[in-house]
Design a protein around this motif. Structure first.
Motif, short mmCIF file in Angstrom:
data_model
loop_
_atom_site.label_atom_id
_atom_site.label_comp_id
_atom_site.label_asym_id
_atom_site.label_seq_id
_atom_site.Cartn_x
_atom_site.Cartn_y
_atom_site.Cartn_z
N THR A 1 0.80 -1.22 0.00
CA THR A 1 0.00 0.00 0.00
C THR A 1 0.84 1.27 0.00
O THR A 1 0.39 2.29 -0.48
CB THR A 1 -0.91 0.03 1.22
OG1 THR A 1 -0.12 -0.20 2.39
CG2 THR A 1 -2.00 -0.99 1.11
N GLU A 2 2.03 1.24 0.55
CA GLU A 2 2.79 2.47 0.65
C GLU A 2 3.76 2.65 -0.52
O GLU A 2 4.63 3.50 -0.48
CB GLU A 2 3.53 2.51 1.98
CG GLU A 2 2.56 2.62 3.15
CD GLU A 2 3.19 2.23 4.48
OE1 GLU A 2 4.38 2.44 4.65
OE2 GLU A 2 2.46 1.68 5.33
N PHE A 3 3.62 1.80 -1.52
CA PHE A 3 4.38 2.01 -2.75
C PHE A 3 3.63 3.02 -3.59
O PHE A 3 2.43 2.95 -3.73
CB PHE A 3 4.47 0.70 -3.54
CG PHE A 3 5.76 -0.04 -3.35
CD1 PHE A 3 6.80 0.12 -4.24
CD2 PHE A 3 5.92 -0.91 -2.29
CE1 PHE A 3 7.98 -0.57 -4.07
CE2 PHE A 3 7.09 -1.61 -2.11
CZ PHE A 3 8.14 -1.45 -3.00
N VAL A 4 4.35 3.97 -4.13
CA VAL A 4 3.72 4.83 -5.13
C VAL A 4 4.43 4.53 -6.45
O VAL A 4 5.63 4.27 -6.48
CB VAL A 4 3.83 6.32 -4.78
CG1 VAL A 4 2.93 6.66 -3.63
CG2 VAL A 4 5.25 6.72 -4.48
N SER A 5 3.68 4.49 -7.51
CA SER A 5 4.29 4.15 -8.78
C SER A 5 3.59 4.88 -9.91
O SER A 5 2.49 5.41 -9.75
CB SER A 5 4.24 2.64 -9.02
OG SER A 5 2.91 2.21 -9.02
N ASN A 6 4.25 4.92 -11.02
CA ASN A 6 3.69 5.53 -12.22
C ASN A 6 4.44 4.95 -13.42
O ASN A 6 5.53 4.41 -13.26
CB ASN A 6 3.83 7.05 -12.17
CG ASN A 6 2.73 7.73 -12.95
OD1 ASN A 6 2.14 7.14 -13.85
ND2 ASN A 6 2.47 8.98 -12.62
N SER A 7 3.82 5.04 -14.55
CA SER A 7 4.49 4.52 -15.73
C SER A 7 4.08 5.31 -16.96
O SER A 7 3.10 6.06 -16.93
CB SER A 7 4.15 3.03 -15.93
OG SER A 7 2.80 2.89 -16.28
#
Lengths: 764, 117
Positions: A283-289
């Motif tokens: 849950t505390e991972f933030v990601s984007n692509s």
């Protein structure tokens, strides 16, 4: 004030408010070229001194595509990685500033294979004591204070980390075993496996692989199941002294041994159940692509802006196509949106074409002047062009069907039919603000300038105009998720705001005090007649009361979801909102151009979501219902005046006669409450809902049975306050029950004061 | 031969002296005062036990550990010694909870963490 700031700062730190990864806009790379700019990612919102774990990967890319970073100052490569060189995946730690400096130097090496290149970046705070294994994306926490095997297994299962429940580590690959060996300093480390049921039959005992048989008899290699990882020391396992549980790093070595449960050994807690690190759900991972293209390729990428409070990943979409805009082929598979509401449906685009109606006239150089172009008509900004009808007769049944023209290199585009004379000219108009460049044409030898006209030596052919099929993107969500979304999107706050706006609309009814955006009117106009009035307010109220519903049962996405292009969404004003008809839909039509990236940015709103709590908020939107800032506002009020505090709700569940009653009594504590809502959850296999009683005065009450919970509350429809707020929810037991703890539970959903500020409710 | 027998007997003696390994088996929850355990997993409809030192009216509360809000509360008539009640978890909106025991004057007497399964 200082105290409030400290509390807010602490809260911000605790909940990781605002942490994000920004991704660049998609672009096209040059094929087979090294060192192309892949920058544009950056982290924000993290504590500047925290050590972060960051992963860069290429989840989708033509084989051979790699990337590298050239600035690595302050970074430490994760186990199994080096910072230098070309990569398809790289995991490292560092501060936010160091990572951003590295991301700014991201370069991509492309291949000669045309296709999409997806670059993803994810980050999380990397707490000390936890080790990240990049090969599977799992975290591991060594526990040096030893425990028996059974206690180690139990204690592991009681730990949580970043939203994942732990389990005693499983060793399913040499990579994972080596990772433990490298990162855990102790020896004799318990891992989850046992032969306690049948001696010699070793079965994984925890985690996602629980129940997997890895070995069928004792001895170093005897009975090792093919495809399963075993790493026993020579002569082990041997069950010497009822040994049913294994340790790795036996005696400080690299292999396994079996031991009895009573041994107190260190152990490792594992977090994560997936095999692909890019699919992890910490849950505390933030990601984007971002999905770039290698070379120019057709792309169709949709980004839905749902606003906050919506889990984008609950939605799926697919492309549907049609040849007549009536019957659509819906055979494509649904694809889930990612965490930022984005989906790439390039593969579902149908590039076959259909007749677009009309014909295109095409020219080649000839010997006869079959064409005349009259001088430019400056006042109408057009050319009148005549085609000798002998070039048309017998070829085109209806010359008026000429809708476009390619005339040498002078013009290639639409035309407007003017007239047809079978013995003279077939005339069309070309509307253009730019005059033809006759002198510069490469067909100058075929162009003769006359007095007021140009004679053109050209031969004509005609072909049908072909266009792409009709395309729409179609949205989907599971019915249970939709009900949950709607239950939280349309609450007493929306209804109170609608009534407040309606009540204070001015003498002429044309003033707007509480809505700041046209989409609020659109959402509030629940009967969709283009007028926001008392019928809409009461429809919202009776929906809340459960006597009517804003949607059919079960709700259909197309009746409540609004999809608008982002550029149009921001232009919906308080004056023109009712001209936006047909935007309540779950299928959004779009056109595309072959060979390029077609990116569509779409905003989503919901019928009845008046305060836009679950809708995209347009540019310039000012929330009339405050939530975060109010906490400090109210706290500061209570500190300075000592007269206003949190609203208190006293709840109690009790058996009275043959009924079970849940009581909620509200102490406003000095607040002027305009609206309040609670959800009362109950076990519907044991209790059946009977009725709700209200003590509240000064407003309308509501109670709606949602199956497993009752939404109830009150609001003042004149915008004033309510008082004596209290509720009794009465249930009938379906069978004998001795006590009630947990059978009924209460959750405060929303409470607003008369100034539309959201206030804290302390449930006692 | 005599020596071998003696050694064998000695070995047998040593083995018989080895402490029998008795694994601690966790007792059923309804037989252990739940407030003596820092954290327990509780299934829907499971009986829990706690001990009281006087007959009186008490209040049992379930508090959401994340929000700090009370989500369920029940008055009970407690008796001296062992008290057993059921906890229902199926419809609870939160899973990480405090179970709090208060006396009739709302004074907290005991508190433990439960994980609703």
């Amino acid at each position: 004030m200082k105290y409030i700031l400290i509390v807010l700062f602490s809260l911000t730190t605790l909940i990781g408010f605002g942490q994000s990864v920004t991704a660049p806009e998609p672009k096209s790379f040059t094929m087979n070229t090294a060192g192309q700019d892949g920058s544009g990612f950056s982290l924000s919102g993290f504590n500047s001194t925290a050590t972060l774990l960051c992963a860069i990967g290429l989840p989708t890319a033509p084989s051979g595509t790699t990337f590298y970073i050239s600035t690595t100052t302050g970074l430490t490569a994760a186990s199994g990685f080096t910072l230098s060189g070309n990569k398809t995946r790289l995991v490292f730690t560092g501060t936010m500033a160091n990572i951003n400096a590295a991301l700014a130097t991201l370069k991509v090496n492309t291949t000669a294979t045309n296709g999409n290149i997806q670059i993803s970046v994810s980050a999380t705070v990397n707490p000390s004591g936890y080790y990240y294994n990049p090969s599977n994306g799992h975290f591991y926490r060594p526990v040096s204070t030893g425990a028996t095997y059974s206690n180690a297994k139990l204690l592991s299962s009681q730990q949580t980390f970043k939203g994942q429940t732990g389990y005693l580590v499983t060793l399913t690959s040499a990579d994972e075993d080596a990772f433990i060996l490298a990162n855990v300093p102790q020896s004799n480390i318990w891992f989850a496996c046992t032969d306690e049921v049948t001696e010699g039959r070793w079965i994984i005992d925890a985690g996602p692989e629980a129940g997997t048989l890895i070995k069928t008899s004792n001895g170093q290699t005897a009975g090792n199941v093919q495809g399963q990882y075993n790493n026993w020391a020579p002569g082990e396992p041997n069950n010497a002294g009822n040994e049913d549980y294994p340790v790795t790093k036996w005696g400080g070595g690299t292999q396994w041994n079996d031991l009895p449960n009573s041994f107190v050994n260190p152990y490792v807690v594992e977090f994560g159940t997936w095999t692909n690190p890019d699919d992890q759900t910490f849950t505390e991972f933030v990601s984007n692509s971002v999905i770039h293209s290698n070379g120019n390729t057709l792309r169709a990428q949709f980004t839905f802006n749902f606003g906050s409070n919506i889990d984008e990943t609950k939605f799926k979409s697919k492309i549907i196509t049609s040849t007549d805009d009536i019957t659509y082929n819906t055979n494509n598979n649904l694809v889930a949106l990612n965490g930022i509401g984005r989906v790439d449906l390039t593969n579902q685009i149908d590039t076959s074409t259909i007749s677009g109606g009309g014909y295109k006239a095409l020219t080649t150089g000839g010997q006869v002047e079959w064409c005349v172009i009259y001088d430019y008509d400056v006042s109408n900004q057009r050319y009148r062009i005549g085609i000798d009808s002998r070039e048309v007769n017998g070829i085109l049944a209806t010359p008026s069907s000429i809708t476009s023209l390619q005339l040498f290199d002078l013009w290639n585009g639409p035309v407007t039919f003017n007239s047809y004379d079978p013995n003279g000219w077939t005339e069309v108009y070309v509307y253009t603000q730019t005059q033809f460049n006759f002198a510069g044409s490469s067909f100058a030898s075929k162009i003769r300038q006359g007095n007021g006209f140009y004679g053109i030596s050209a031969e004509f052919t005609f072909q049908q105009n072909m266009v792409n099929k009709y395309h729409k993107i179609s949205m989907d969500i599971q019915q249970s998720d939709l009900l949950t979304l709607l239950g939280s999107a349309i609450t007493v706050g929306d209804v109170y705001l609608a009534f407040k706006e309606f009540a204070d609309r001015g003498i002429l009814g044309d003033e707007s005090k509480y809505f700041s955006s046209g989409i609020q009117f659109h959402n509030a106009d629940v009967n969709e007649d283009g007028i926001f009035d008392e019928r809409d307010c009461y429809s919202l109220l009776t929906h809340l009361q459960g006597t009517t519903s804003l949607w059919t049962n079960p709700p259909q996405l197309g009746d409540i979801m609004k999809i608008v292009s982002s550029s149009a969404y921001d232009n919906i004003t308080k004056q023109n909102w009712n001209t936006y008809t047909g935007i309540t839909r779950y299928r959004y039509p779009f056109t595309f151009t072959n060979g390029i990236l077609n990116a569509y940015n779409l905003d989503v709103a919901w019928k009845g979501d008046v305060n836009l709590s679950h809708s995209s908020q347009p540019a310039g939107f000012v929330t009339s219902v405050n939530s975060i800032s109010d906490v400090s506002q109210i706290k500061s009020m209570s500190v300075s005046t000592n007269s206003i505090g949190d609203v208190e709700a006293d709840i109690l569940m009790e058996k009275i006669g043959d009924s079970v009653v849940a009581t909620i009594m509200i102490n406003p504590n000095g607040n002027q409450i305009g609206a309040t809502q609670f959800d009362v959850y109950f076990d519907n296999s044991i209790l059946s809902f009977s009725s709700t009683q209200f003590t509240t005065s000064g407003g309308a009450n509501f109670s709606r049975n949602n199956g497993s919970f009752i939404s109830l509350g009150s609001l003042n429809t004149s915008g004033g306050s309510i008082s004596n707020i209290g509720y009794k929810v009465i249930f009938k037991p379906k069978s004998t029950i001795t006590n009630l703890l947990g059978l009924i539970s209460v959750k405060s959903t929303e409470t607003l004061n008369t100034s539309l500020n959201k206030i804290n409710v302390k449930v006692l | 031969m005599k020596r071998i027998l003696l050694i064998s007997c000695f070995l047998l003696f040593l083995l018989s002296c080895r402490k029998e390994e008795i694994l601690p088996v966790p007792p059923p929850k309804q037989e252990v005062d739940i407030f003596t355990i820092s954290e327990s997993e509780v299934s829907d409809g499971e009986d829990i036990m706690f001990k009281l030192t006087s007959d009186s009216t008490y209040v049992l509360k379930l508090v959401d550990k994340v929000s700090g809000q009370v989500i369920s509360k029940e008055k009970i008539k407690g008796i001296i010694g062992v008290n057993k009640i059921k906890i229902y978890t199926k419809s609870l909106p939160a899973k990480y909870l405090y179970l709090v025991l208060e006396d009739g004057n709302k004074k907290e007497m005991n508190k433990t963490t439960i994980i609703a399964k």
